[in-house]
Motif scaffolding. Structure first.
Motif, PDB file in Angstrom:
ATOM      1  N   VAL A   1       0.860  -1.187   0.000  1.00 27.00           N
ATOM      2  CA  VAL A   1       0.000   0.000   0.000  1.00 27.00           C
ATOM      3  C   VAL A   1       0.894   1.234   0.000  1.00 27.00           C
ATOM      4  N   LEU A   2       0.736   2.104  -0.991  1.00 26.03           N
ATOM      5  CA  LEU A   2       1.576   3.285  -1.152  1.00 26.03           C
ATOM      6  C   LEU A   2       0.929   4.512  -0.500  1.00 26.03           C
ATOM      7  N   ILE A   3       1.749   5.319   0.167  1.00 22.22           N
ATOM      8  CA  ILE A   3       1.301   6.616   0.701  1.00 22.22           C
ATOM      9  C   ILE A   3       2.310   7.664   0.255  1.00 22.22           C
ATOM     10  N   HIS A   4       1.905   8.542  -0.643  1.00 25.84           N
ATOM     11  CA  HIS A   4       2.834   9.501  -1.254  1.00 25.84           C
ATOM     12  C   HIS A   4       3.173  10.648  -0.307  1.00 25.84           C
TER      13      HIS A   4
ATOM     14  N   VAL B   1      -6.912  14.370  -6.940  1.00 25.48           N
ATOM     15  CA  VAL B   1      -6.038  13.852  -5.886  1.00 25.48           C
ATOM     16  C   VAL B   1      -5.636  12.416  -6.208  1.00 25.48           C
ATOM     17  N   VAL B   2      -6.601  11.624  -6.675  1.00 24.93           N
ATOM     18  CA  VAL B   2      -6.320  10.242  -7.036  1.00 24.93           C
ATOM     19  C   VAL B   2      -5.362  10.171  -8.216  1.00 24.93           C
ATOM     20  N   GLN B   3      -5.588  11.021  -9.224  1.00 22.64           N
ATOM     21  CA  GLN B   3      -4.694  11.026 -10.382  1.00 22.64           C
ATOM     22  C   GLN B   3      -3.292  11.480  -9.995  1.00 22.64           C
ATOM     23  N   ASP B   4      -3.213  12.499  -9.151  1.00 22.08           N
ATOM     24  CA  ASP B   4      -1.906  12.974  -8.687  1.00 22.08           C
ATOM     25  C   ASP B   4      -1.178  11.883  -7.904  1.00 22.08           C
ATOM     26  N   GLY B   5      -1.943  11.117  -7.129  1.00 18.71           N
ATOM     27  CA  GLY B   5      -1.344  10.031  -6.368  1.00 18.71           C
ATOM     28  C   GLY B   5      -0.740   8.970  -7.264  1.00 18.71           C
TER      29      GLY B   5
ATOM     30  N   ASP C   1      -0.659  -2.759  -4.620  1.00 16.98           N
ATOM     31  CA  ASP C   1      -1.985  -3.372  -4.538  1.00 16.98           C
ATOM     32  C   ASP C   1      -3.034  -2.334  -4.175  1.00 16.98           C
ATOM     33  N   ALA C   2      -2.615  -1.244  -3.548  1.00 16.40           N
ATOM     34  CA  ALA C   2      -3.527  -0.165  -3.176  1.00 16.40           C
ATOM     35  C   ALA C   2      -2.701   1.083  -2.895  1.00 16.40           C
ATOM     36  N   ARG C   3      -3.375   2.229  -2.898  1.00 18.33           N
ATOM     37  CA  ARG C   3      -2.740   3.500  -2.534  1.00 18.33           C
ATOM     38  C   ARG C   3      -3.657   4.236  -1.572  1.00 18.33           C
ATOM     39  N   ILE C   4      -3.055   5.062  -0.752  1.00 17.36           N
ATOM     40  CA  ILE C   4      -3.811   6.015   0.058  1.00 17.36           C
ATOM     41  C   ILE C   4      -3.361   7.394  -0.372  1.00 17.36           C
ATOM     42  N   ASP C   5      -4.182   8.073  -1.143  1.00 18.33           N
ATOM     43  CA  ASP C   5      -3.872   9.396  -1.689  1.00 18.33           C
ATOM     44  C   ASP C   5      -4.471  10.471  -0.783  1.00 18.33           C
ATOM     45  N   TRP C   6      -3.847  11.635  -0.760  1.00 20.02           N
ATOM     46  CA  TRP C   6      -4.314  12.721   0.098  1.00 20.02           C
ATOM     47  C   TRP C   6      -3.877  14.057  -0.489  1.00 20.02           C
ATOM     48  N   PRO C   7      -4.608  15.153  -0.213  1.00 23.49           N
ATOM     49  CA  PRO C   7      -4.289  16.465  -0.784  1.00 23.49           C
ATOM     50  C   PRO C   7      -3.429  17.314   0.139  1.00 23.49           C
ATOM     51  N   ALA C   8      -2.430  17.961  -0.417  1.00 24.23           N
ATOM     52  CA  ALA C   8      -1.497  18.764   0.370  1.00 24.23           C
ATOM     53  C   ALA C   8      -2.121  20.049   0.900  1.00 24.23           C
ATOM     54  N   ASN C   9      -3.230  20.485   0.326  1.00 20.02           N
ATOM     55  CA  ASN C   9      -3.846  21.731   0.759  1.00 20.02           C
ATOM     56  C   ASN C   9      -4.721  21.576   1.995  1.00 20.02           C
ATOM     57  N   GLU C  10      -4.777  20.361   2.566  1.00 24.42           N
ATOM     58  CA  GLU C  10      -5.569  20.118   3.772  1.00 24.42           C
ATOM     59  C   GLU C  10      -4.657  19.728   4.932  1.00 24.42           C
TER      60      GLU C  10
END
Length: 349
Positions: free
Chosen positions: A29-32, A48-52, A65-74
């Protein structure tokens, strides 16, 4: 460490006495990390998903197998937790993705996000009537969990406070590609050194966090005067190594330098955050290259056999080499040709 299966077996050994009845390959599981462009663009969920996906496409995306994407502006404890971490955890639990174990692979601020996730995921999921995730360990590249001094400067720039010279502002703009303002600080607040270390000050979870640390720069050293000790152009060694203290450290070890020279390091890290274990150090790997497919020279190991908290061990194949004037160096085997990421996760031959 020839392939991911062997690496994960090593991590599994940490819990083999109690938590696992069998050993097998685990899901990745990736966390950028921090994406500064998002401070201005304020992306919607789809972006956010595309950027991830774009963040990891150079190397690790193909193995995820999975990613956890998140936005830097929050903020992490705000919408990042409620709108991104929680839905991702819920899906992973419902789909039983981590039933046989998951390994988190993080970069930069992803380390801090993962720390918050690890300390909260069990309670969140149990309270929702769901099974907590079976996370066996993390691989943290250039981890920013201990905070980033450049974020302190960036927030100061944004708020217009204090004395800031042209060189400091230039360093921030090199790192971020822009100068932030008071309306687009977002996760920079969480990355301030004091705030990062308070977010999950002394982790309650017992998940081992294996660290990979660089000492190069993407900015020709322009940011280094504002970062204490050795750094990768963005993150100081105290953070990337997982040090319990903030100091100007020159290595993750007191016995070996970043370039592999076996010698006493007066400013090496002596005390670590619980369950944080630096393993590989790359003297020429920078913040933006350490997790990608670029080769930046040989890599060393803090210890060929790393002892973990429960006395189990992780081993990595190294060799010693004589240098000039009686100096000795330690390198990870095949690191003269393989990238640091390939050493961590080489495809089976």
């Amino acid at each position: 460490m020839k392939n991911i299966y062997r690496a994960l077996l090593m991590l599994a050994a940490i819990f083999s006495a109690s938590a696992f009845a069998e050993i097998g390959p685990y899901k990745v599981v990736l966390i950028h990390g921090f994406q500064p462009d998002q401070l201005q663009s304020r992306p919607d969920h789809d972006q956010v998903v595309q950027d991830g996906a774009n963040y990891w496409q150079d190397y690790w995306l193909q193995y995820a197998d999975a990613r956890i994407d998140w936005p830097a502006n929050e903020r992490i404890e705000g919408k990042i937790a409620s709108d991104y971490l929680w839905p991702a955890l819920k899906t992973l639990s419902e789909q039983e993705t981590c039933l046989s174990g998951c390994l988190l692979v993080t970069h930069s601020t992803g380390d801090l996000v993962a720390r918050y996730l690890l300390d909260n995921q069990e309670n969140w999921l149990i309270n929702a009537g769901l099974e907590p995730l079976n996370i066996v360990g993390t691989f943290d590249f250039a981890g920013a969990g201990g905070g980033v001094e450049m974020a302190d400067i960036a927030v100061n720039v944004a708020q217009g406070g204090g004395w800031l010279n042209h060189t400091m502002k230039k360093a921030v703009s090199l790192w971020m590609g822009q100068l932030p303002n008071k309306d687009n600080i977002g996760v920079l607040n969480d990355l301030k050194v004091a705030n990062a270390r308070q977010l999950s000050n002394w982790p309650d979870n017992r998940v081992p966090r294996i660290r990979f640390v660089g000492n190069g720069s993407d900015f020709l050293g322009a940011t280094s005067p504002f970062i204490p000790g050795s750094d990768d152009g963005v993150v100081a060694a105290h953070s990337a190594c997982g040090a319990a203290d903030v100091d100007a450290f020159d290595s993750c070890s007191t016995a070996i330098e970043f370039d592999g020279k076996l010698d006493y390091v007066h400013k090496g890290v002596r005390r670590f955050i619980p369950m944080h274990y630096p393993l590989l150090m790359g003297n020429k790997y920078s913040h933006l290259t350490i997790f990608k497919s670029a080769h930046r020279g040989k890599v060393t190991a803090t210890d060929p056999e790393l002892k973990l908290g429960d006395q189990s061990r992780i081993s990595v194949e190294t060799f010693d080499k004589d240098g000039w004037f009686g100096k000795k160096y330690r390198y990870v085997r095949d690191s003269d040709r393989d990238t640091l990421s390939e050493i961590v996760y080489a495809l089976p031959q």
